[in-house]
Design a protein around this motif. Structure first.
Motif, PDB file in Angstrom:
ATOM      1  N   LYS A 213      -7.049  12.680  -6.095  1.00 24.45           N
ATOM      2  CA  LYS A 213      -8.070  13.680  -6.427  1.00 24.45           C
ATOM      3  C   LYS A 213      -7.418  14.983  -6.889  1.00 24.45           C
ATOM      4  CE  LYS A 213     -11.497  11.938  -3.122  1.00 24.45           C
ATOM      5  NZ  LYS A 213     -12.195  12.205  -1.844  1.00 24.45           N
ATOM      6  N   MET A 214      -6.269  15.282  -6.333  1.00 26.71           N
ATOM      7  CA  MET A 214      -5.589  16.528  -6.674  1.00 26.71           C
ATOM      8  C   MET A 214      -4.902  16.456  -8.038  1.00 26.71           C
ATOM      9  SD  MET A 214      -3.836  17.449  -2.996  1.00 26.71           S
ATOM     10  CE  MET A 214      -2.844  18.752  -3.735  1.00 26.71           C
ATOM     11  N   VAL A 215      -4.245  15.328  -8.322  1.00 26.40           N
ATOM     12  CA  VAL A 215      -3.437  15.266  -9.548  1.00 26.40           C
ATOM     13  C   VAL A 215      -4.193  14.731 -10.754  1.00 26.40           C
ATOM     14  CG1 VAL A 215      -1.335  14.988  -8.200  1.00 26.40           C
ATOM     15  CG2 VAL A 215      -2.507  12.957  -9.042  1.00 26.40           C
ATOM     16  N   GLY A 216      -5.261  13.952 -10.501  1.00 25.78           N
ATOM     17  CA  GLY A 216      -6.030  13.409 -11.621  1.00 25.78           C
ATOM     18  C   GLY A 216      -5.154  12.666 -12.599  1.00 25.78           C
ATOM     19  N   ASN A 217      -5.215  13.041 -13.874  1.00 25.36           N
ATOM     20  CA  ASN A 217      -4.437  12.394 -14.923  1.00 25.36           C
ATOM     21  C   ASN A 217      -3.249  13.241 -15.373  1.00 25.36           C
ATOM     22  OD1 ASN A 217      -4.828   9.786 -16.010  1.00 25.36           O
ATOM     23  ND2 ASN A 217      -6.916  10.335 -16.585  1.00 25.36           N
ATOM     24  N   ASP A 218      -2.860  14.200 -14.563  1.00 25.18           N
ATOM     25  CA  ASP A 218      -1.745  15.070 -14.915  1.00 25.18           C
ATOM     26  C   ASP A 218      -0.483  14.222 -15.134  1.00 25.18           C
ATOM     27  OD1 ASP A 218       0.283  16.886 -15.145  1.00 25.18           O
ATOM     28  OD2 ASP A 218      -0.148  17.946 -13.277  1.00 25.18           O
ATOM     29  N   PRO A 219       0.043  14.153 -16.341  1.00 31.09           N
ATOM     30  CA  PRO A 219       1.210  13.298 -16.619  1.00 31.09           C
ATOM     31  C   PRO A 219       2.454  13.717 -15.864  1.00 31.09           C
ATOM     32  CG  PRO A 219       0.752  14.734 -18.485  1.00 31.09           C
ATOM     33  CD  PRO A 219      -0.406  14.880 -17.550  1.00 31.09           C
ATOM     34  N   LYS A 220       2.494  14.948 -15.378  1.00 31.16           N
ATOM     35  CA  LYS A 220       3.663  15.419 -14.647  1.00 31.16           C
ATOM     36  C   LYS A 220       3.609  15.083 -13.161  1.00 31.16           C
ATOM     37  CE  LYS A 220       4.525  19.355 -17.742  1.00 31.16           C
ATOM     38  NZ  LYS A 220       4.671  20.829 -17.827  1.00 31.16           N
ATOM     39  N   ALA A 221       2.429  14.711 -12.678  1.00 36.61           N
ATOM     40  CA  ALA A 221       2.291  14.476 -11.241  1.00 36.61           C
ATOM     41  C   ALA A 221       1.631  13.151 -10.886  1.00 36.61           C
ATOM     42  CB  ALA A 221       1.497  15.615 -10.609  1.00 36.61           C
ATOM     43  N   ALA A 222       0.782  12.636 -11.753  1.00 41.51           N
ATOM     44  CA  ALA A 222       0.023  11.435 -11.438  1.00 41.51           C
ATOM     45  C   ALA A 222       0.865  10.172 -11.625  1.00 41.51           C
ATOM     46  CB  ALA A 222      -1.217  11.356 -12.323  1.00 41.51           C
ATOM     47  N   PRO A 223       0.527   9.109 -10.897  1.00 44.14           N
ATOM     48  CA  PRO A 223       1.187   7.827 -11.115  1.00 44.14           C
ATOM     49  C   PRO A 223       0.630   7.171 -12.373  1.00 44.14           C
ATOM     50  CG  PRO A 223      -0.565   7.536  -9.535  1.00 44.14           C
ATOM     51  CD  PRO A 223      -0.511   9.023  -9.857  1.00 44.14           C
ATOM     52  N   ASP A 224       1.205   6.060 -12.759  1.00 46.20           N
ATOM     53  CA  ASP A 224       0.663   5.292 -13.879  1.00 46.20           C
ATOM     54  C   ASP A 224      -0.441   4.347 -13.402  1.00 46.20           C
ATOM     55  OD1 ASP A 224       2.553   6.215 -15.950  1.00 46.20           O
ATOM     56  OD2 ASP A 224       4.021   5.258 -14.635  1.00 46.20           O
ATOM     57  N   MET A 225      -0.262   3.859 -12.193  1.00 42.83           N
ATOM     58  CA  MET A 225      -1.218   2.934 -11.601  1.00 42.83           C
ATOM     59  C   MET A 225      -1.256   3.203 -10.098  1.00 42.83           C
ATOM     60  SD  MET A 225       0.582  -0.305 -13.524  1.00 42.83           S
ATOM     61  CE  MET A 225      -0.641  -1.581 -13.434  1.00 42.83           C
ATOM     62  N   TYR A 226      -2.264   2.666  -9.427  1.00 42.31           N
ATOM     63  CA  TYR A 226      -2.243   2.717  -7.971  1.00 42.31           C
ATOM     64  C   TYR A 226      -2.784   1.412  -7.418  1.00 42.31           C
ATOM     65  CZ  TYR A 226      -7.296   3.828  -7.753  1.00 42.31           C
ATOM     66  OH  TYR A 226      -8.665   3.787  -7.862  1.00 42.31           O
TER      67      TYR A 226
END
Length: 419
Positions: free
Chosen positions: A90-103
């Protein structure tokens, strides 16, 4: 005053959404790596890193790591364990610098993230016809508003377990009235004929579903004051009266593990623990509810992989290759052998390694009547409200109809405030 009350309700609703999140997945594992420490996937000399957040036990990740090794060196898959996965996303959303590629997580949070617009439909990567190889109810669980957002890997249901030292195979109750009679005869001297987490919605849902009621339906409507739900609560109460007042997860499992409870309804994750204690544990079909002729129908949790939009757009080929590794029958078979996971792919059940596993096949049988956990955002509110209702009825002994009406009103207000 009305505006102040509405604001208070709205704030309370979203506060619960931030803190709620009961799922089968949340019962396993812990990790402490922060969002800032996430290994990010980036292309270097033709190589791609795919980062997958998860909350799984070591037995599961070891299987996945072995399977993903075949993609090296072109694709390097990083499995990052996170204890706070749902809130971190919820915090990182789609941020490419922080979000994973998948979960890799249970299906019940799909609606939250789909509404945040951070997920990519699986069918944008894998043709829809290839999903026909999966059990229908796993695809149903993976679908939100007509779109499939998860590739199912395996599923979990609660199971009816018994200690053969006390309850013989021929004594296993086929119906709830037989169970009640056994409880009456064997609940004495610190022993209990049967225990469960009766005031936790995830466990009580099986009784409610078996009566034709529901906590939340597919349209996002609460059903706490339905006649069927109230009937289920009233009927279940007589069983609750023969159980200990304290029904937390640890308490119930300890009673069963130490032989003070003869039978229980619990998740498959409990089986290795009780077997290690030396128990000869039996697994049986869910008792049929005499009042309805239907078995106790617990929630079904589907564990699988979801793809974030940023990865689908920028690493589509690598993401597809990762998904196709997970689509192999061999993965489902290996997970069944390693951790008793029930594969989502139908064909896996043609292999002896799977169809010969007592736990896996018991879950498959239970899954025929189980109800996929709602994956709508409104369910975050319902866990809390339903828990309050169960406490009012089972612990405080309040009137079922009055408590249900109060809870239904509260649920409607909170859901309305989410809009």
């Amino acid at each position: 005053m009305k505006n102040k009350n509405q604001k208070r309700i709205r704030n309370r609703a979203w506060a619960w959404i931030v803190t709620a999140g009961l799922t089968i997945g949340s019962l396993t594992g812990c990790g402490s790596q922060t969002v800032e420490q996430t290994a990010q996937g980036e292309k270097t000399d033709g190589e791609v890193t795919i980062t997958i957040w998860h909350d799984k036990e070591d037995a599961v990740t070891q299987v996945l790591e072995e399977e993903f090794a075949q993609l090296e060196p072109q694709i390097h898959v990083v499995l990052e364990k996170k204890s706070d996965l749902t809130e971190a996303l919820k915090m990182v959303g789609n941020d490419p610098k922080a979000a994973p590629d998948m979960y890799f997580f249970a299906h019940d949070k799909i609606g939250v993230y789909a509404e945040m617009d951070i997920l990519s439909p699986i069918t944008d990567i894998i043709p829809a016809e290839e999903l026909d190889a999966y059990m229908d109810n796993t695809i149903e669980a993976a679908t939100y508003k007509g779109t499939v957002y998860q590739l199912p890997i395996y599923y979990e249901t609660l199971l009816f377990m018994y200690n053969r030292l006390y309850m013989k195979d021929e004594e296993v109750p086929a119906t709830t009235e037989e169970l009640y009679a056994y409880m009456q005869e064997n609940t004495r001297g610190g022993h209990y004929g049967f225990v469960e987490q009766h005031s936790t919605p995830y466990y009580a849902a099986g009784w409610i579903n078996g009566f034709g009621g529901y906590i939340l339906n597919d349209a996002g409507e609460p059903g706490l004051n339905l006649p069927e739900t109230e009937e289920a609560l009233a009927y279940h109460k007589k069983f609750v009266d023969l159980m200990p007042g304290e029904t937390e997860y640890a308490t119930v499992n300890t009673l069963f593990k130490e032989g003070m409870a003869h039978a229980t309804i619990a998740g498959p994750w409990l089986i290795p623990t009780v077997r290690e204690s030396g128990m000869d544990v039996g697994i049986a079909s869910m008792p049929v509810i005499d009042e309805t002729g239907k078995p106790i129908a617990p929630y079904m949790g589907v564990q699988g992989v979801q793809v974030l939009k940023n990865a689908a757009e920028n690493k589509k080929d690598a993401v597809e290759q990762v998904l196709r590794v997970l689509m192999k029958d061999e993965v489902g078979i290996a997970l069944a052998q390693a951790s008793g996971c029930a594969p989502a792919r139908e064909n896996c059940y043609s292999y002896e390694e799977v169809n010969g596993d007592e736990v896996v096949m018991a879950m498959k049988e239970t899954a025929e009547n189980a109800v996929p956990m709602p994956n709508l955002p409104e369910m975050d509110v319902m866990w809390t409200v339903a828990s309050g209702l169960l406490t009012d009825v089972n612990m405080a002994g309040n009137d079922v109809a009055e408590s249900a009406e109060k809870a239904q009103k509260e649920a409607l207000q909170l859901i309305e405030s989410m809009k």
